[in-house]
Design a protein around this motif. Structure first.
Motif, mmCIF file in Angstrom:
data_model
loop_
_atom_site.group_PDB
_atom_site.id
_atom_site.type_symbol
_atom_site.label_atom_id
_atom_site.label_comp_id
_atom_site.label_asym_id
_atom_site.label_seq_id
_atom_site.Cartn_x
_atom_site.Cartn_y
_atom_site.Cartn_z
ATOM 1 N N THR A 47 -14.626 29.077 33.235
ATOM 2 C CA THR A 47 -13.264 28.794 32.801
ATOM 3 C C THR A 47 -13.174 27.419 32.155
ATOM 4 O OG1 THR A 47 -10.950 28.771 33.507
ATOM 5 C CG2 THR A 47 -12.548 27.869 35.046
ATOM 6 N N SER A 51 -9.064 28.841 28.511
ATOM 7 C CA SER A 51 -9.486 30.237 28.550
ATOM 8 C C SER A 51 -10.444 30.537 29.692
ATOM 9 C CB SER A 51 -10.162 30.602 27.230
ATOM 10 O OG SER A 51 -11.332 29.837 27.062
ATOM 11 N N ILE A 52 -10.661 31.827 29.892
ATOM 12 C CA ILE A 52 -11.700 32.331 30.788
ATOM 13 C C ILE A 52 -12.810 32.837 29.876
ATOM 14 C CG2 ILE A 52 -12.270 34.082 32.514
ATOM 15 C CD1 ILE A 52 -8.782 33.605 32.437
ATOM 16 N N ALA A 114 -4.719 34.795 33.349
ATOM 17 C CA ALA A 114 -5.283 35.389 32.133
ATOM 18 C C ALA A 114 -4.185 36.061 31.310
ATOM 19 C CB ALA A 114 -6.362 36.398 32.492
ATOM 20 N N LYS A 134 -5.586 31.817 28.430
ATOM 21 C CA LYS A 134 -4.730 31.656 29.598
ATOM 22 C C LYS A 134 -3.274 31.628 29.152
ATOM 23 C CE LYS A 134 -7.964 29.215 32.593
ATOM 24 N NZ LYS A 134 -8.204 27.963 33.326
#
Length: 146
Positions: A47, A51-52, A114, A134
């Protein structure tokens, strides 16, 4: 005097017991980290503030045949790896094969922050790179003190 005998290598004995317990419970992982080895494709999840990031190590796949979907907080990666022509000489018989072939499906539970409407996927050098943005409300922000 103790009735217990552990031999000379306690760690190998503990490893043996752990393998026996794993086989006893049928290999049902409770999380990504506890999934059994050999699951295809192997993945890394990380992460950033924005974002992931998911990397699926899947060499030899046709990117057009990969299916990436997001539904109800679950990211699904599905596809198929076909068997390649054998590199063995004429008349030789294969007795060991370690490379996975066939259909596969991996499902990853995404965290609540998310954003399912902000997903990008690309295939580079045998790796499927997936970026899940995210939600704005979950991103860190600086607060000015007055």
């Amino acid at each position: 005097m103790s009735d217990l005998y552990f031999g000379t290598d306690l760690f190998s004995e503990l490893d043996r017991v752990q393998r026996q317990m794993s086989s006893l419970f049928g290999g049902y992982p409770s999380s990504l980290r506890s999934s059994r080895s050999g699951t295809f494709p192997p993945i890394n999840v990380g992460t950033t503030d924005e974002s992931i990031e998911i990397v699926a190590f899947a060499p030899g796949l046709d990117p057009a045949k990969l299916d990436v979907t997001v539904d109800k907080g679950l990211l699904s990666i599905a596809g198929e790896r076909t068997a390649e022509q054998s590199q063995l000489p004429e008349g030789a018989r294969q007795y060991a094969r370690e490379r996975f072939t066939g259909t596969f499906r991996r499902v990853i539970e995404l965290p609540q922050q998310a954003d399912p409407n902000n997903v990008r996927a690309r295939y580079v050098d045998g790796c499927l790179l997936i970026t899940v943005g995210k939600r704005e409300a979950s991103k860190p922000r600086a607060i000015t003190v007055q």
